[in-house]
Design a protein around this motif. Structure first.
Motif, mmCIF file in Angstrom:
data_model
loop_
_atom_site.group_PDB
_atom_site.id
_atom_site.type_symbol
_atom_site.label_atom_id
_atom_site.label_comp_id
_atom_site.label_asym_id
_atom_site.label_seq_id
_atom_site.Cartn_x
_atom_site.Cartn_y
_atom_site.Cartn_z
ATOM 1 N N VAL A 397 0.963 -0.929 0.175
ATOM 2 C CA VAL A 397 0.100 0.048 -0.022
ATOM 3 C C VAL A 397 0.962 1.403 -0.056
ATOM 4 O O VAL A 397 1.860 1.266 0.594
ATOM 5 C CB VAL A 397 -0.913 0.020 1.330
ATOM 6 C CG1 VAL A 397 -1.878 1.183 1.191
ATOM 7 C CG2 VAL A 397 -1.554 -1.321 1.704
ATOM 8 N N GLY A 398 0.547 2.439 -0.920
ATOM 9 C CA GLY A 398 1.549 3.553 -0.969
ATOM 10 C C GLY A 398 1.250 4.384 -1.977
ATOM 11 O O GLY A 398 0.204 4.003 -2.840
ATOM 12 N N THR A 400 2.463 8.725 -3.430
ATOM 13 C CA THR A 400 3.168 9.754 -3.120
ATOM 14 C C THR A 400 2.709 10.681 -1.937
ATOM 15 O O THR A 400 3.529 11.202 -1.374
ATOM 16 C CB THR A 400 3.389 10.719 -4.141
ATOM 17 O OG1 THR A 400 1.594 10.969 -4.934
ATOM 18 C CG2 THR A 400 4.275 10.274 -5.768
ATOM 19 N N THR A 401 1.477 10.232 -1.644
ATOM 20 C CA THR A 401 1.088 11.165 -0.335
ATOM 21 C C THR A 401 0.978 10.083 0.837
ATOM 22 O O THR A 401 0.670 10.401 1.765
ATOM 23 C CB THR A 401 -0.223 11.839 -0.673
ATOM 24 O OG1 THR A 401 -1.149 10.744 -1.027
ATOM 25 C CG2 THR A 401 0.112 12.939 -1.519
ATOM 26 N N VAL A 402 0.986 8.707 0.430
ATOM 27 C CA VAL A 402 0.787 7.662 1.636
ATOM 28 C C VAL A 402 1.953 6.858 1.987
ATOM 29 O O VAL A 402 2.719 6.701 0.965
ATOM 30 C CB VAL A 402 -0.209 6.557 1.093
ATOM 31 C CG1 VAL A 402 -0.768 5.644 2.096
ATOM 32 C CG2 VAL A 402 -1.447 7.591 0.620
ATOM 33 N N GLU A 403 2.320 6.831 3.309
ATOM 34 C CA GLU A 403 3.642 6.230 3.762
ATOM 35 C C GLU A 403 3.679 4.716 3.073
ATOM 36 O O GLU A 403 2.519 3.973 3.298
ATOM 37 C CB GLU A 403 3.817 6.105 5.011
ATOM 38 C CG GLU A 403 4.931 5.370 5.813
ATOM 39 C CD GLU A 403 5.107 5.534 6.971
ATOM 40 O OE1 GLU A 403 4.006 5.140 7.648
ATOM 41 O OE2 GLU A 403 6.070 5.846 7.856
ATOM 42 N N PRO A 404 4.717 4.360 2.380
ATOM 43 C CA PRO A 404 4.600 2.948 1.852
ATOM 44 C C PRO A 404 4.657 1.829 2.965
ATOM 45 O O PRO A 404 5.187 1.996 4.117
ATOM 46 C CB PRO A 404 5.925 2.787 1.124
ATOM 47 C CG PRO A 404 6.267 4.411 0.840
ATOM 48 C CD PRO A 404 5.871 5.074 2.182
ATOM 49 N N ARG A 405 3.698 0.944 2.860
ATOM 50 C CA ARG A 405 3.638 -0.248 4.030
ATOM 51 C C ARG A 405 3.369 -1.372 3.263
ATOM 52 O O ARG A 405 2.582 -1.640 2.230
ATOM 53 C CB ARG A 405 2.401 0.068 4.638
ATOM 54 C CG ARG A 405 2.311 -0.676 5.986
ATOM 55 C CD ARG A 405 1.412 -0.395 6.914
ATOM 56 N NE ARG A 405 1.302 -1.224 8.145
ATOM 57 C CZ ARG A 405 2.219 -1.335 9.045
ATOM 58 N NH1 ARG A 405 3.208 -0.663 9.030
ATOM 59 N NH2 ARG A 405 2.348 -2.265 10.014
ATOM 60 N N ALA A 406 4.389 -2.414 3.615
ATOM 61 C CA ALA A 406 4.156 -3.626 2.831
ATOM 62 C C ALA A 406 3.685 -4.882 3.728
ATOM 63 O O ALA A 406 4.281 -5.005 5.072
ATOM 64 C CB ALA A 406 5.608 -4.220 2.385
ATOM 65 N N THR A 407 3.036 -5.667 3.575
ATOM 66 C CA THR A 407 2.736 -7.006 4.252
ATOM 67 C C THR A 407 3.222 -8.306 3.612
ATOM 68 O O THR A 407 3.001 -8.540 2.300
ATOM 69 C CB THR A 407 1.179 -7.011 4.531
ATOM 70 O OG1 THR A 407 0.676 -6.095 5.200
ATOM 71 C CG2 THR A 407 0.973 -8.515 5.245
ATOM 72 N N ALA A 408 4.082 -8.963 4.156
ATOM 73 C CA ALA A 408 4.684 -10.100 3.602
ATOM 74 C C ALA A 408 4.198 -11.464 4.170
ATOM 75 O O ALA A 408 3.901 -11.495 5.484
ATOM 76 C CB ALA A 408 6.224 -10.085 3.486
ATOM 77 N N ARG A 409 3.757 -12.471 3.343
ATOM 78 C CA ARG A 409 3.529 -13.809 4.086
ATOM 79 C C ARG A 409 4.896 -14.645 3.452
ATOM 80 O O ARG A 409 5.069 -14.733 2.532
ATOM 81 C CB ARG A 409 2.171 -14.276 3.819
ATOM 82 C CG ARG A 409 0.910 -13.537 4.232
ATOM 83 C CD ARG A 409 -0.343 -14.049 4.148
ATOM 84 N NE ARG A 409 -0.436 -14.751 2.710
ATOM 85 C CZ ARG A 409 -1.073 -16.055 2.577
ATOM 86 N NH1 ARG A 409 -1.492 -16.600 3.750
ATOM 87 N NH2 ARG A 409 -1.450 -16.479 1.552
ATOM 88 N N VAL A 410 5.587 -15.212 4.711
ATOM 89 C CA VAL A 410 6.646 -15.831 4.356
ATOM 90 C C VAL A 410 6.467 -17.381 5.182
ATOM 91 O O VAL A 410 5.883 -17.657 6.155
ATOM 92 C CB VAL A 410 7.898 -15.212 4.977
ATOM 93 C CG1 VAL A 410 8.994 -16.196 4.938
ATOM 94 C CG2 VAL A 410 8.012 -14.186 4.484
ATOM 95 N N MET A 427 8.442 1.278 -1.169
ATOM 96 C CA MET A 427 8.015 0.170 -1.273
ATOM 97 C C MET A 427 9.042 -1.080 -1.058
ATOM 98 O O MET A 427 8.835 -1.829 -0.295
ATOM 99 C CB MET A 427 7.559 -0.099 -2.596
ATOM 100 C CG MET A 427 6.274 0.932 -2.965
ATOM 101 S SD MET A 427 5.002 0.313 -1.942
ATOM 102 C CE MET A 427 3.482 1.342 -2.570
ATOM 103 N N ILE A 428 10.300 -0.780 -1.653
ATOM 104 C CA ILE A 428 11.084 -2.062 -1.390
ATOM 105 C C ILE A 428 11.787 -2.064 -0.101
ATOM 106 O O ILE A 428 11.771 -3.120 0.610
ATOM 107 C CB ILE A 428 12.485 -1.681 -2.448
ATOM 108 C CG1 ILE A 428 11.738 -1.966 -3.904
ATOM 109 C CG2 ILE A 428 13.733 -2.737 -2.273
ATOM 110 C CD1 ILE A 428 12.794 -1.294 -4.955
#
Ligand code: KIV
Ligand code: ZN
Length: 513
Positions: A397-398, A400-410, A427-428
């Motif tokens: 989710v992210g 230019t105006t929203v803080e990038p956030r990632a959800t990983a399922r591992v 994002m990375i």
């Protein structure tokens, strides 16, 4: 014409390059490709160093047909016995015994006198001879060894039964004319050297590995030790593609034959790069992306009139007819698996299923799929085969105006699926943060580079990363149509390599050469 044997050590010395830790599947795939390349000898590994390497060497010995299969051993009984155990099922096995001979190695590493070294070399060769007639002996750091002592060790190793004597320039120190003089001196003082094969193993610390190997051939060496893309300890080994193409292209001056199938060179180089995570620099001789490109107008004009104006090698002879369109959106499983078979890949049912799913994902975005795309997908599957941690999926989710956030399922080593989220600078960064939380491994992204497998905006993204894992540096590589997913895969690939190395180190305390 005399033949020069190509002894490839990509899977042994090449694999000792920092950050590379190949799994058995990857090693087997590279070995199969080296067999298609028709090298004469594959040095498959150093079996005493770990259970994983022993198993990989054993699988190669059992499955790979064509080249001789060699295993490395120090001149000590346990190494030699273990090397033989790993390669005994090969059709044509070779034990490669090595022992340091230079003053500096004797003093600081072995604490042994010259007499003790000669005795140990003889005992090591004799032990190996008890298993097979095909024994190679290497006096390590030969080019910094006193020349007369080197003669003594070489003579003793031949009398003990070595059939190949390899002179390593272990630290890449010698110069071409000096190396010629040393080898000529050996021939003069040890006439028995004419009855065995003289080999050379040159490192590239001064960028002279290929030049030194060619000089050696000029004065009688009939085996060169090489690694694909020149990978190996520190600055690497003599690059296979460079020395082979030099010998072929300047056959008019060197008067020797090499029987490598050069049309497999480009593909071998790509496979080794994909599986080791070591990219090939664009201006690398023979296999770099620019090696067969012409930029300036004058050159382009000349080449259009006659290729010989600016080209000394025929690109198709190196295997550059690749990149053809082989499949498309409507190709089904049958066409996909037939193509894989044609390319020489043998996949299990599960692997084929996973590769086919990746192919379909790609075909949704990319109308025409080339053999390079397929190679990249298969390499990615091989890199992750048997891995400790597996990326199940990634949600981002992210903007230019929203803080990038990632959800990983591992997927964890126990098969459990762990889900974690993290925010980041981009994002990375967020994706890597989520993976660090999910795995619990202290990993930090050091560098990142992105390339594309083929041209065009819809191409597969090919990401290479350097990752610091608990103080050590590992490479990782991942491909996907989405660059963030490719980065997450590359990051996890580096963590998996680190885990593999950790397991190896725990399994043995045998030092590397
Ligand atoms: O560089 C070296 O000396 C080696 C030997 C084991 C041949 O890799
Ligand atoms: Zn070496």
């Amino acid at each position: 014409m005399d033949k020069v044997f190509v002894f490839d050590t990509t899977l042994r010395d090449g694999e000792q390059a920092p950050g590379i830790a190949l799994n058995a599947k990857e090693k087997l795939e590279i070995a199969e490709q080296l067999a298609r390349l028709e090298v004469d000898v594959i040095e498959a590994g150093f079996p005493i160093t770990s259970v994983g390497d022993f198993e990989a060497v054993k699988q190669i010995a059992e499955n790979v047909k064509g080249p001789q299969i060699a295993a490395l051993a120090r001149a000590v009984d346990i190494d030699i016995d273990r090397a033989w155990e790993a390669i005994s099922s090969a059709r044509d096995p070779r034990i490669h015994v090595f022992l340091s001979t230079s003053d500096i190695h004797r003093k600081y590493m072995l604490e042994a006198t010259e007499e003790e070294i000669v005795a140990q070399a003889v005992a090591g060769v004799k032990r190996a001879k008890g298993y097979t007639n095909n024994v190679e002996f290497s006096p390590q750091d030969a080019t910094r060894t006193d020349a007369d002592f080197l003669c003594e060790v070489v003579r003793a190793s031949i009398e003990a039964g070595a059939t190949t004597v390899n002179i390593p320039d272990t630290v890449g120190y010698t110069l071409p004319h000096e190396f010629e003089e040393l080898l000529s001196y050996l021939y003069e003082k040890v006439p028995q050297l004419h009855d065995v094969i003289l080999s050379v193993h040159c490192h590239n610390d001064l960028g002279l590995a290929v030049a030194n190997s060619l000089s050696a051939v000029r004065v009688g060496a009939r085996q060169v030790e090489t690694a694909v893309n020149g990978i190996g300890e520190r600055a690497g080994n003599c690059s296979l593609e460079e020395v082979v193409m030099a010998l072929k292209t300047r056959r008019d001056l060197v008067w020797v034959d090499v029987t490598v199938n050069t049309r497999e060179i480009a593909r071998t180089s790509r496979l080794v790069s994909l599986l080791t995570g070591y990219p090939v620099q664009p201006n690398k001789a023979v296999v770099g992306a620019n090696a067969v490109a012409h930029e300036s107008g004058i050159h382009q004009h000349g080449v259009l009139q006659d290729r010989m104006t600016y080209e000394i090698m025929d690109a198709t002879e190196i295997g550059y007819e690749g990149g053809q369109i082989v499949l498309g959106k409507h190709s089904g499983r049958h066409a996909f698996s037939a193509e894989l078979e044609k390319m020489g890949y043998e996949l299990s049912k599960d692997e084929l299923q996973r590769a086919f799913e990746r192919f379909k994902e790609l075909a949704d975005r990319k109308i025409q799929i080339s053999d390079s795309d397929i190679e990249a997908i298969i390499a990615d599957e091989m890199r992750t085969s048997g891995d400790t941690w597996e990326l199940v999926d990634l949600t981002l989710v992210g903007g230019t105006t929203v803080e990038p956030r990632a959800t990983a399922r591992v997927k964890t080593p126990d098969g459990e699926v762990v889900q974690e989220s993290a925010s980041g600078d981009g994002m990375i960064d967020a994706a890597c943060g989520a993976i660090v939380r999910a795995t619990g491994v202290d990993a930090r992204l050091l560098s990142f580079s992105v390339g594309a497998v083929t041209a065009g905006t819809e191409a597969l993204g090919d990401v290479t990363v350097q990752v610091d894992v608990e103080g050590d540096r590992f490479t990782g590589r991942g491909v996907s149509t989405d660059v963030v997913e490719a980065s997450a895969r590359a990051f996890l690939n580096a963590i998996n390599r680190a885990t593999r190395v950790g397991r190896r180190e725990r399994a043995t305390d045998a030092p590397g050469p």
